[in-house]
Design an enzyme around this catalytic site. Structure first.
Site, PDB file in Angstrom:
ATOM      1  N   LYS A 186       0.860  -1.180   0.000  1.00 21.01           N
ATOM      2  CA  LYS A 186       0.000   0.000   0.000  1.00 21.01           C
ATOM      3  C   LYS A 186       0.895   1.228   0.000  1.00 21.01           C
ATOM      4  O   LYS A 186       1.618   1.491   0.965  1.00 21.01           O
ATOM      5  CB  LYS A 186      -0.898  -0.006   1.240  1.00 21.01           C
ATOM      6  N   HIS A 313     -10.613  -7.250  -3.788  1.00 15.85           N
ATOM      7  CA  HIS A 313     -10.200  -6.173  -2.898  1.00 15.85           C
ATOM      8  C   HIS A 313     -10.565  -6.517  -1.456  1.00 15.85           C
ATOM      9  O   HIS A 313     -11.499  -7.272  -1.199  1.00 15.85           O
ATOM     10  CB  HIS A 313     -10.893  -4.876  -3.322  1.00 15.85           C
TER      11      HIS A 313
END
Length: 415
Positions: A186, A313
Site C-alpha cells: 500500500k 479487494h
C-alpha cells in the site's frame, strides 16, 4: 421458508496504525454482523462496514425484511432499495471510489441469504454460484507503511515499517507466517521515489514473488508514467496510480504492466467507459460494494469477455467476509490474481469459532454447508462492547492523522 428475524450487531476490534494516502487507520476498526433467521434453527451470516451512516441504512433494511423469502433475492433487493430510498452513505476515507449505496446495503443480506439457502440443502455456498473450480483460493501478503504503534499506546506486535528495510522485514514476517506467494504494498504515503525503492528492495528479497503497488490515486498522470517506467519488469500490476478513468487510460497506454483498480470501476455503470478506453487490465472485485456474491460473479464474467483480469479487494474485515471471499473465489474460473486480505492484521482475533486458516498463501475451500463458518457469540458480544465503549462511529483516516499532523490533507493527486 421466511425470514422471521434479522439481527444487526455493530462491532469494533483493534486495528494497527496502517498508513495510506488518506491518512492512518484509527485504533478501532468497525464492522457490522448480520444474522438472518427463519425460525427453523438455521441462521445465515453476513458481514459489512460499520460506519454509522451505513449502519443506519442496514438497520432500516433489516426491519423491512421480516417475512421475506431468503430464496427470492430479487424481491429482497427491491425491499432494500425502498428502505434506502435514495439515501447515501459514502465513506470518509474514500479508498474505494464511490460505490452504489443500494449495492452496499444489499450485499450482507445477499450473503446471509445464500448462507441460509446453502445450509438448508446441506451444500456449500459455492454450489449456488456455479460450483467449485479450485480447491483453494490464493491470497497476497498485504504490506503497509506503519508506525510502531498508535501514538497513545505501546508498540504493537507488528513493529514499525517506514522505509524499505522495514517493508522487507514486514514482508518476511507475513510470508514466513502465512506462506504468501505474492506481495502487495500500500503506497501513496511517501514520495514516489521512496516507494519505488521499497519495491526494488522487495524484488531483491523475494525474487520469485509477484509484486503489486497501490498508491490509491496519490499520483498525477505524469508521476504515474514515471513510476510505471521505473517499475517495468518489477510489478505484476500497478493499482490505481492516478484518479479517474480518463487518467488511468492515459497511464495505461504507456505502462508496461497492467493497471488494476478498486477505485475507478466500482459499479456496473463504470465498466463500459473504463473498458472501452483501456483504462484497466485488472478489476479488484469486492462483494461488499458490488452487491454481493452473485453480482461479483457477474462482474467476473464481464471481465472475462473483455479479457480483463480479476482479483478481490479487501477492507479491514473478519472471518465471515473471508469465508464469503473464499466461496466466491472457489466459483470464479477467471480469478487470475491472488486476492487481498487484511486477515493477518487482525492478529488472530475473529468473530467465527474456527477461522479459516491461511496456509501456503491460500485458504482451502470448506465443503461444509453454507459459508463454512459459525458465529462465536461470546466474541461477538465482546466486540459489540468494544463498539459501545470505543467512541469511534465513522472511519476517518484523515481526521485521525490530523490529530498528529494538523497540516495533513488528503490530496489526490498528491505528487
Amino acid at each position: 421458508m421466511r425470514i422471521v428475524d434479522a439481527v444487526v450487531t455493530p462491532i469494533a476490534f483493534p486495528d494497527p496504525p496502517l498508513l495510506n494516502s488518506a491518512g492512518v487507520h484509527e485504533p478501532w476498526a468497525l464492522r457490522t454482523i448480520v444474522e438472518l433467521s427463519c425460525g427453523d434453527g438455521l441462521i445465515g451470516l453476513g458481514e459489512t462496514y460499520g460506519d454509522a451512516p451505513h449502519l443506519e441504512l442496514v438497520r432500516k433494511a433489516a426491519v423491512a425484511l421480516a417475512g421475506a423469502d431468503p430464496f427470492d433475492l430479487t424481491a429482497i433487493r427491491r425491499t432494500v432499495t425502498v428502505a434506502v430510498a435514495g439515501q447515501d452513505a459514502a465513506d470518509r476515507h474514500g479508498l474505494t471510489g464511490l460505490p452504489d449505496t443500494v449495492a452496499k446495503v444489499f450485499a450482507p443480506f445477499e450473503v446471509a441469504c445464500l448462507d441460509l439457502q446453502a445450509r438448508s440443502i446441506g451444500r456449500p455456498v459455492y454450489a449456488l454460484l456455479g460450483g467449485r473450480c479450485r480447491d483453494s483460493v490464493a491470497f497476497s501478503a498485504y504490506l503497509f507503511y506503519k508506525w510502531a504503534g498508535h501514538p497513545s499506546a505501546p508498540p504493537d506486535a507488528f513493529g514499525p515499517a517506514l522505509d524499505p528495510d522495514g517493508i522487507v522485514a514486514q514482508a518476511r514476517m507475513l510470508v514466513d507466517r502465512y506462506g504468501f506467494r505474492s506481495i502487495k504494498l500500500k503506497g501513496g504515503v511517501f514520495e514516489p521515489g521512496a516507494e519505488v525503492e521499497a519495491i526494488q528492495a522487495l524484488r531483491t528479497a523475494f525474487p520469485e514473488h509477484p509484486l503489486r503497488l497501490d498508491p490509491n490515486c496519490a499520483w498525477s498522470v505524469a508521476t504515474s508514467h514515471s513510476v510505471a517506467a521505473s517499475t517495468a519488469g518489477l510489478l505484476e500490476y500497478l493499482e490505481d496510480p492516478t484518479p479517474g478513468i480518463e487518467g488511468m487510460a492515459e497511464v495505461a497506454r504507456e505502462a508496461a504492466m497492467p493497471l488494476a483498480t478498486n477505485m475507478c470501476v466500482v459499479r456496473f455503470a463504470d465498466i463500459r467507459p473504463a473498458f472501452t478506453q483501456g483504462a484497466v487490465g485488472v478489476v479488484l472485485a469486492d462483494h461488499h460494494y458490488w452487491g454481493g456474491l452473485r453480482a461479483s460473479a457477474d462482474l467476473a464474467r464481464i471481465c472475462d469477455t473483455w479479457g480483463v483480469g480479476v482479483s478481490m479487494h479487501s477492507n479491514s474485515h473478519l472471518g465471515i467476509s473471508l469465508a464469503a471471499m473464499v466461496q466466491l473465489g472457489a466459483a470464479l474460473p477467471n480469478l487470475t490474481y491472488a486476492a487481498d486480505t487484511h486477515t493477518p492484521w487482525q492478529d488472530g482475533l475473529d468473530v467465527v469459532t474456527a477461522p479459516l486458516p491461511i496456509v501456503d498463501g491460500a485458504v482451502a475451500v470448506p465443503d461444509g454447508p453454507g459459508l463454512g463458518v459459525e458465529l462465536d457469540r461470546d466474541t461477538l458480544a465482546r466486540l459489540h462492547e468494544n463498539y459501545l465503549r470505543c467512541g469511534v462511529r465513522v472511519r476517518d483516516d484523515t481526521a485521525y492523522m490530523r490529530t498528529f499532523d494538523p497540516a495533513f490533507r488528503k490530496l489526490r493527486p498528491r505528487w
